[in-house]
Enzyme design. Structure first.
Site, PDB file in Angstrom:
ATOM      1  N   ASN A 233      -6.410 -51.489 -19.759  1.00 44.86           N
ATOM      2  CA  ASN A 233      -6.556 -52.207 -18.482  1.00 44.86           C
ATOM      3  C   ASN A 233      -7.767 -51.758 -17.668  1.00 44.86           C
ATOM      4  O   ASN A 233      -7.831 -51.983 -16.466  1.00 44.86           O
ATOM      5  CB  ASN A 233      -5.281 -51.998 -17.644  1.00 44.86           C
ATOM      6  CG  ASN A 233      -5.065 -50.531 -17.297  1.00 44.86           C
ATOM      7  OD1 ASN A 233      -5.560 -49.659 -17.984  1.00 44.86           O
ATOM      8  ND2 ASN A 233      -4.330 -50.266 -16.231  1.00 44.86           N
ATOM      9  N   GLU A 234      -8.737 -51.099 -18.324  1.00 42.84           N
ATOM     10  CA  GLU A 234      -9.843 -50.468 -17.593  1.00 42.84           C
ATOM     11  C   GLU A 234     -10.534 -51.419 -16.620  1.00 42.84           C
ATOM     12  O   GLU A 234     -10.862 -51.026 -15.495  1.00 42.84           O
ATOM     13  CB  GLU A 234     -10.880 -49.887 -18.573  1.00 42.84           C
ATOM     14  CG  GLU A 234     -10.482 -48.542 -19.173  1.00 42.84           C
ATOM     15  CD  GLU A 234      -9.442 -48.648 -20.263  1.00 42.84           C
ATOM     16  OE1 GLU A 234      -9.002 -49.777 -20.591  1.00 42.84           O
ATOM     17  OE2 GLU A 234      -9.044 -47.606 -20.798  1.00 42.84           O
TER      18      GLU A 234
ATOM     19  N   GLY B 145      -5.698 -44.943 -21.477  1.00 38.33           N
ATOM     20  CA  GLY B 145      -5.757 -43.810 -22.408  1.00 38.33           C
ATOM     21  C   GLY B 145      -4.454 -43.611 -23.175  1.00 38.33           C
ATOM     22  O   GLY B 145      -4.461 -43.090 -24.300  1.00 38.33           O
TER      23      GLY B 145
HETATM   24  C1  LIG Z   1     -15.282 -44.440 -16.695  1.00 39.60           C
HETATM   25  C2  LIG Z   1     -15.255 -44.582 -18.176  1.00 39.60           C
HETATM   26  C3  LIG Z   1     -13.985 -45.030 -18.781  1.00 39.60           C
HETATM   27  C4  LIG Z   1     -12.860 -44.141 -18.536  1.00 39.60           C
HETATM   28  C5  LIG Z   1     -11.626 -44.619 -19.180  1.00 39.60           C
HETATM   29  C6  LIG Z   1     -10.455 -44.479 -18.581  1.00 39.60           C
HETATM   30  C7  LIG Z   1      -9.215 -44.875 -19.224  1.00 39.60           C
HETATM   31  C8  LIG Z   1      -7.983 -44.509 -18.432  1.00 39.60           C
HETATM   32  O1  LIG Z   1      -7.034 -44.083 -19.031  1.00 39.60           O
HETATM   33  S1  LIG Z   1      -8.006 -44.681 -16.743  1.00 39.60           S
HETATM   34  C9  LIG Z   1      -6.341 -44.499 -16.242  1.00 39.60           C
HETATM   35  C10 LIG Z   1      -5.669 -45.826 -16.221  1.00 39.60           C
HETATM   36  N1  LIG Z   1      -4.249 -45.680 -15.952  1.00 39.60           N
HETATM   37  C11 LIG Z   1      -3.570 -46.586 -15.283  1.00 39.60           C
HETATM   38  O2  LIG Z   1      -4.074 -47.577 -14.856  1.00 39.60           O
HETATM   39  C12 LIG Z   1      -2.122 -46.307 -15.084  1.00 39.60           C
HETATM   40  C13 LIG Z   1      -1.791 -46.101 -13.663  1.00 39.60           C
HETATM   41  N2  LIG Z   1      -0.380 -45.782 -13.506  1.00 39.60           N
HETATM   42  C14 LIG Z   1       0.583 -46.720 -13.556  1.00 39.60           C
HETATM   43  O3  LIG Z   1       0.368 -47.883 -13.783  1.00 39.60           O
HETATM   44  C15 LIG Z   1       1.979 -46.246 -13.315  1.00 39.60           C
HETATM   45  O4  LIG Z   1       1.904 -44.956 -12.773  1.00 39.60           O
HETATM   46  C16 LIG Z   1       2.873 -46.200 -14.575  1.00 39.60           C
HETATM   47  C17 LIG Z   1       3.208 -47.644 -14.997  1.00 39.60           C
HETATM   48  C18 LIG Z   1       2.216 -45.468 -15.710  1.00 39.60           C
HETATM   49  C19 LIG Z   1       4.201 -45.489 -14.216  1.00 39.60           C
HETATM   50  O5  LIG Z   1       4.780 -46.080 -13.090  1.00 39.60           O
HETATM   51  P1  LIG Z   1       5.880 -45.258 -12.250  1.00 39.60           P
HETATM   52  O6  LIG Z   1       6.381 -46.205 -11.213  1.00 39.60           O
HETATM   53  O7  LIG Z   1       6.837 -44.631 -13.157  1.00 39.60           O
HETATM   54  O8  LIG Z   1       5.070 -44.038 -11.593  1.00 39.60           O
HETATM   55  P2  LIG Z   1       4.103 -44.090 -10.313  1.00 39.60           P
HETATM   56  O9  LIG Z   1       4.946 -44.004  -9.088  1.00 39.60           O
HETATM   57  O10 LIG Z   1       3.150 -45.213 -10.403  1.00 39.60           O
HETATM   58  O11 LIG Z   1       3.266 -42.743 -10.523  1.00 39.60           O
HETATM   59  C20 LIG Z   1       3.834 -41.466 -10.299  1.00 39.60           C
HETATM   60  C21 LIG Z   1       2.726 -40.537  -9.821  1.00 39.60           C
HETATM   61  O12 LIG Z   1       1.740 -40.424 -10.842  1.00 39.60           O
HETATM   62  C22 LIG Z   1       0.462 -40.799 -10.317  1.00 39.60           C
HETATM   63  N3  LIG Z   1      -0.300 -41.457 -11.401  1.00 39.60           N
HETATM   64  C23 LIG Z   1       0.047 -42.506 -12.141  1.00 39.60           C
HETATM   65  N4  LIG Z   1      -0.878 -42.766 -13.045  1.00 39.60           N
HETATM   66  C24 LIG Z   1      -1.868 -41.871 -12.887  1.00 39.60           C
HETATM   67  C25 LIG Z   1      -3.107 -41.622 -13.546  1.00 39.60           C
HETATM   68  N5  LIG Z   1      -3.530 -42.361 -14.586  1.00 39.60           N
HETATM   69  N6  LIG Z   1      -3.852 -40.599 -13.109  1.00 39.60           N
HETATM   70  C26 LIG Z   1      -3.462 -39.830 -12.085  1.00 39.60           C
HETATM   71  N7  LIG Z   1      -2.292 -40.007 -11.432  1.00 39.60           N
HETATM   72  C27 LIG Z   1      -1.507 -41.007 -11.824  1.00 39.60           C
HETATM   73  C28 LIG Z   1       0.795 -41.764  -9.176  1.00 39.60           C
HETATM   74  O13 LIG Z   1      -0.273 -41.847  -8.295  1.00 39.60           O
HETATM   75  C29 LIG Z   1       1.992 -41.074  -8.595  1.00 39.60           C
HETATM   76  O14 LIG Z   1       1.515 -39.945  -7.892  1.00 39.60           O
HETATM   77  P3  LIG Z   1       2.200 -39.437  -6.520  1.00 39.60           P
HETATM   78  O15 LIG Z   1       3.608 -39.096  -6.901  1.00 39.60           O
HETATM   79  O16 LIG Z   1       1.394 -38.266  -6.102  1.00 39.60           O
HETATM   80  O17 LIG Z   1       2.114 -40.592  -5.552  1.00 39.60           O
END
Ligand SMILES: CCCC/C=C/CC(=O)SCCNC(=O)CCNC(=O)[C@H](O)C(C)(C)COP(=O)(O)OP(=O)(O)OC[C@H]1O[C@@H](n2cnc3c(N)ncnc32)[C@H](O)[C@@H]1OP(=O)(O)O
Length: 325
Positions: A198-199, A176
């Site tokens: 990357n969905e 997103g």
């Molecule tokens: C079903 C029909 C289609 C729906 C379409 C969907 C499209 C989307 O957008 S789905 C979301 C896809 N997003 C991702 O794959 C990104 C996932 N996140 C990451 O790869 C990394 O977090 C990052 C590269 C963006 C940042 O890395 P960084 O090391 O700085 O932070 P983290 O330690 O990974 O994350 C911190 C914290 O935030 C939480 N988190 C990360 N991304 C998401 C997210 N998309 N939604 C909810 N929460 C997220 C992560 O779990 C960590 O949480 P905690 O601190 O509680 O462990």
């Protein structure tokens, strides 16, 4: 007498040109747009540069977006607005952040002074982590409907904005996050981050309009390979395939380059630019306007599938495990 006749001929020509264009483009141009265009063509041309300059306010104005999740500032001198996503730690797009963005974009659409918009993030390393997975994992029926409808509206407002837009991508931009940047006409990214839709890596399918947004930026073959594999691109790789347009050394440089990109439109007729943009984007916008309900139903039934919930759960576990290391 002669200047008056010239003015009448000029204005009549302008009206004729504009109304000849409208049926072709089938796009609503409101009266304010017309007045703006007329002003630019006829009035500002006659203003002495010194007077025009003196009339310009120079302050940077913070505008209310009614939400701390989105900061909106307007450079009064240039008319360039900056919209900053501010939902630590990763700007994951939950309902409230999407509502803040929608309010900001709609406000700018109504702001006659807006000449362009830069979308960026307050995080030092993440532009946006994409949709907040917690909105889709074990969702509450009413909230998830509102969440998806607001996402559709954000896409319509940004992809179909009449003002020019740039994404200053100062951090990672998956899914997103990538979609938001693809809605903008120009993308400038800081080094050593990743971007992509990357969905499929999450076991989910990017909706049609996510894909068409990507197809607006990169060739079909590249998009097919990227979308099916859920590939994330480094800044350099993204530049090579045209997913981004420029690389900036840091956020300040990205903002400066964004302003430079937007400043070129000062010399372009605003309505000619707007109609060109909206005509190019017309079929995708029209599809969404006509299929919001269908798209919502597809999404709701998709996230309701046990296998999709399982995939999201596994993906969330992976994110948490990464944190624990
Ligand atoms: C079903 C029909 C289609 C729906 C379409 C969907 C499209 C989307 O957008 S789905 C979301 C896809 N997003 C991702 O794959 C990104 C996932 N996140 C990451 O790869 C990394 O977090 C990052 C590269 C963006 C940042 O890395 P960084 O090391 O700085 O932070 P983290 O330690 O990974 O994350 C911190 C914290 O935030 C939480 N988190 C990360 N991304 C998401 C997210 N998309 N939604 C909810 N929460 C997220 C992560 O779990 C960590 O949480 P905690 O601190 O509680 O462990």
């Amino acid at each position: 007498m002669l200047p008056t006749m010239m003015f009448v001929i000029d204005t009549a020509g302008l009206v004729l040109r504009l109304f000849l264009l409208l049926p072709i483009y089938r796009i609503k141009v409101n009266f304010l747009d017309f007045v703006r265009y007329a002003k630019m063509m006829n009035i500002t041309r006659q203003l002495r540069p010194s007077l025009a300059k003196a009339l310009m306010p120079t302050a940077m104005r913070a505008m209310s977006a009614d939400s701390k999740l989105v900061e909106l500032t307007m450079n009064e001198k240039t008319g360039i607005a900056t919209v900053t996503m501010n939902r630590p730690p990763v700007n994951s797009l939950n309902l409230e952040l999407l509502q803040g963005l929608l309010k900001a974009f709609e406000g700018l659409e109504d702001d006659r002074k807006c000449r362009g918009m830069i979308l960026t993030s307050s995080s030092p390393t993440v532009f946006s982590a994409g949709l907040d997975i917690m909105e889709m994992y074990k969702p509450k029926p009413d909230r998830v409907k509102e969440f998806w409808t607001t996402l559709q509206d954000v896409w319509l407002a940004l992809y179909g904005s009449s003002f020019p837009t740039v994404a200053a991508i100062n951090g990672h931009s998956p899914a997103g996050g990538c979609l938001l940047s693809l809605c903008c006409e120009y993308r400038i990214m800081c080094p050593n981050y990743s971007i992509g839709l990357n969905e499929t890596k999450l076991g989910i399918v990017a909706p049609k309009w996510f894909m068409s947004s990507m197809l607006g930026a990169i060739p079909y073959r590249e998009a097919e390979l990227a979308l099916t594999s859920g590939r994330m691109f480094s800044t350099d790789e993204a530049l090579k395939i045209g997913l981004i347009d420029e690389v900036a050394s840091d956020k300040a440089d990205a903002i400066a380059k964004s302003e430079k990109f937007l400043s070129q439109f000062a010399k372009i007729h605003p309505i000619a630019r707007k109609l060109t943009k909206l005509n190019l984007r017309h079929s995708a916008l029209e599809w969404m306007q006509e299929n919001k309900e269908l798209d919502l139903n597809i999404f709701i039934s998709f996230v309701g599938q046990p296998i999709v919930q399982k995939s999201l759960e596994k993906y969330l576990e992976g994110l948490k495990a990464k944190q624990a290391k």
